[in-house]
Design a protein around this motif. Structure first.
Motif, PDB file in Angstrom:
ATOM      1  N   LEU A   1      -1.766  14.147  -2.897  1.00  0.00           N
ATOM      2  CA  LEU A   1      -0.904  13.602  -2.152  1.00  0.00           C
ATOM      3  C   LEU A   1      -0.980  12.556  -1.759  1.00  0.00           C
ATOM      4  O   LEU A   1      -0.455  11.053  -1.088  1.00  0.00           O
ATOM      5  N   MET A   2      -2.306  12.037  -1.047  1.00  0.00           N
ATOM      6  CA  MET A   2      -3.300  11.096  -0.206  1.00  0.00           C
ATOM      7  C   MET A   2      -3.101   9.647  -1.229  1.00  0.00           C
ATOM      8  O   MET A   2      -2.968   8.605  -0.716  1.00  0.00           O
TER       9      MET A   2
ATOM     10  N   SER B   1      -4.949   7.700   9.551  1.00  0.00           N
ATOM     11  CA  SER B   1      -4.798   8.046   8.724  1.00  0.00           C
ATOM     12  C   SER B   1      -3.162   8.403   9.710  1.00  0.00           C
ATOM     13  O   SER B   1      -2.887   9.032  10.515  1.00  0.00           O
ATOM     14  N   ARG B   2      -1.896   8.136   9.467  1.00  0.00           N
ATOM     15  CA  ARG B   2      -0.754   8.033  10.367  1.00  0.00           C
ATOM     16  C   ARG B   2      -0.164   9.429  10.430  1.00  0.00           C
ATOM     17  O   ARG B   2      -0.131  10.018  11.793  1.00  0.00           O
TER      18      ARG B   2
ATOM     19  N   GLY C   1      -3.641   1.852   1.123  1.00  0.00           N
ATOM     20  CA  GLY C   1      -3.105   1.708  -0.544  1.00  0.00           C
ATOM     21  C   GLY C   1      -1.570   1.648   0.062  1.00  0.00           C
ATOM     22  O   GLY C   1      -0.619   1.002   0.289  1.00  0.00           O
ATOM     23  N   ARG C   2      -1.848   3.110  -0.050  1.00  0.00           N
ATOM     24  CA  ARG C   2      -0.465   4.634   0.322  1.00  0.00           C
ATOM     25  C   ARG C   2      -0.006   4.583   1.339  1.00  0.00           C
ATOM     26  O   ARG C   2       1.352   4.335   1.159  1.00  0.00           O
ATOM     27  N   GLN C   3      -0.526   4.470   2.334  1.00  0.00           N
ATOM     28  CA  GLN C   3      -0.363   4.559   3.692  1.00  0.00           C
ATOM     29  C   GLN C   3       0.512   3.422   3.774  1.00  0.00           C
ATOM     30  O   GLN C   3       1.779   3.058   4.459  1.00  0.00           O
ATOM     31  N   LEU C   4      -0.056   1.872   3.230  1.00  0.00           N
ATOM     32  CA  LEU C   4       1.021   0.417   3.655  1.00  0.00           C
ATOM     33  C   LEU C   4       2.259   0.141   2.384  1.00  0.00           C
ATOM     34  O   LEU C   4       3.414  -0.195   3.222  1.00  0.00           O
TER      35      LEU C   4
END
Lengths: 240, 265
Positions: free
Chosen positions: A110-111, A201-202, B230-233
């Motif tokens: 997922l991450m 990480s948010r 990258g995924r977060q952004l």
């Protein structure tokens, strides 16, 4: 929304003390490795750090001094909060293979690549409930504790090599160098993920904030550490 | 390349095996009993070949240009001096791991029992600081040992090398040329005694296995972090659990903080 106490002041203090010591020991320790076959931070790094500290012998002395401070701090924490230390160790080494391994696999997917590959593989993207620590935290904590034991033991052997180690035991010093490097390297690899998850990480932001305030919001606890929350509220048999 | 290249040129045919060089070294460098920084080897006379005389061969650390002892040191405590090309040990940085000792093909290193660290010839660094030659060179009654800077064409060592081109011998192990800075003039014996450098398994494991493993683990971890970043952004956030807007004094559900042992970390 209610906030739930997660960390004691001594827990918060030892965490940041440990982090500061790790950073200082890493900066100085990597500077003590000077061999073109190794040089993990590049060929110029050892010379630069040694210049900063007034030479290699001074850097070595600082590194050993920091190591003693680090060990003393941890011993002091265990003395002040023995129950906390036992709770921590018990929690991180309590692994439920089916639940925790599946959590790890799904969370990593997922991450990084998202839910689609999981669905394609016939898995739901839902994460199995976790206790006081999730499996990622447990894995890093296990590596930190076991790695820390190796780092301290080998560090002590190296520090005492010119004081008490007899000629017949010199092989221990050589292997201590190798194992020290291995343990630090592997824990550092985990540390990169730990720092990202905690500070960048948010999703984990409330967990990061709790390492200053000691508290987490209830919905965060329910979402991330349901078994722990259930244990606190008596809803089900979670970690207590 | 060093500014200078100190070296020793030895005419072993002059050596009379008096071992004054060894005694002088022990005295000058306070070498502990039972240890030596230099030596005199001898070749037995081979009567079958009509060689009625033996041969004596003075030696010591060869201060190699390709020092296998330096390659075996994890901390850089032993290194080739950029000033004069000598292979030296920084005792303050040496952690006494002993890796360098079997890594020398000449057995020139030993563990000094007084300081529990590696020790070897340093061309009498303390004497040189006072403008003196190494003790072994100074004391040799037949002047079999000559010491000097090869980069200075006027030095006796450089002159001897120039005069004896084509009849210089450097002792090396069969499969490893360490490029020693100890030159023998003409015939010298024995010649086949240097052994292959054998760094301990711990160092071989560190460079051959542990280091690649650590660097791979860190690289994979770093790539994982970049993938997550990258995924977060580039994706929308999931619903937050940040508890913004809640009173800081809110307590644990149920019976509050008392529900949780104070020791939880």
């Amino acid at each position: 929304m209610r906030r739930i106490k997660r960390h004691d002041r001594s827990d918060i203090l030892i965490h940041w003390f440990n982090a500061a010591c790790w950073l200082a020991l890493l900066v100085t320790g990597v500077g003590l490795v000077a061999n073109p076959q190794l040089n993990p931070a590049g060929d110029a790094y050892p010379g630069a750090v040694r210049s900063l500290f007034g030479g290699g012998p001074a850097l070595l002395a600082v590194h050993i001094g920091l190591g003693i401070v680090w060990m003393a701090g941890i011993v002091l924490y265990v003395a002040v909060n023995f129950r906390g230390a036992v709770f921590f160790l018990k929690e991180i080494f309590s692994v439920s293979p089916a639940r925790d391994v599946m959590w790890m696999v799904k969370k990593m997917a997922l991450m990084t690549v998202g839910a689609k590959p999981l669905v394609k593989a016939g898995l739901t993207p839902d994460l199995p409930d976790q206790g006081y620590y999730n499996m990622g935290q447990k894995a890093f904590a296990q590596a930190s504790v076991l790695g820390g034991v190796v780092i301290v033991a080998t560090g002590v052997v190296m520090s005492l090599s010119d004081m008490v180690i007899p000629a017949s035991m010199v092989w221990m010093v050589g292997w201590s160098v190798t194992l020290h490097y291995l343990a630090v390297g592997l824990v550092f690899a985990g540390l990169l993920v730990h720092v990202y998850m905690a500070a960048i990480s948010r999703d984990e932001r409330p967990g990061f904030v709790s390492m200053f305030t000691g508290h987490v919001p209830e919905d965060y606890a329910r979402h991330h550490h349901k078994l722990w929350l259930d244990g606190l509220t008596g809803d089900s048999g979670g970690h207590k | 390349m060093p500014n200078k290249q100190l070296a020793m040129v030895i005419d072993s045919s002059r050596c009379i095996d008096c071992k004054a060089c060894m005694a002088a070294c022990i005295t000058a460098n306070a070498v502990p009993v039972g240890c030596n920084r230099n030596w005199v080897k001898d070749a037995e006379p081979d009567l079958a070949k009509g060689a009625f005389r033996g041969h004596f061969q003075p030696g010591g650390c060869m201060h190699c240009d390709n020092p296998t002892c330096v390659a075996a040191c994890p901390t850089g405590a032993t290194f080739k001096s950029p000033e004069d090309g000598a292979v030296v040990i920084d005792r303050g940085l040496c952690i006494g791991c002993g890796n360098c000792i079997p890594a020398c093909p000449y057995g020139a290193r030993f563990r000094n029992p007084a300081i529990r660290k590696a020790d070897k010839c340093d061309y009498c660094a303390a004497r040189r600081e006072q403008g003196l030659s190494p003790a072994c060179v100074d004391t040799c009654p037949t002047k079999a040992r000559v010491f000097g800077d090869l980069s200075d064409p006027d030095s006796e060592a450089a002159r001897l090398l120039a005069e004896n081109k084509g009849r210089l011998v450097r002792l090396v192990a069969a499969a490893t040329d360490t490029k020693p800075n100890m030159y023998y003039l003409g015939v010298t014996e024995p010649r086949n005694w240097p052994v292959e450098p054998a760094p301990p398994t711990a160092m071989a494991a560190m460079t051959g296995l542990v280091d690649p493993l650590v660097k791979t683990a860190v690289a994979l971890s770093g790539l994982g972090v970049l993938a997550m970043l990258g995924r977060q952004l580039f994706t929308k956030p999931t619903p937050p659990h940040d508890g913004h807007g809640h009173a800081p004094g809110d307590q644990t559900p149920g019976s509050g903080d008392a529900d949780r042992p104070d020791n939880r970390s």
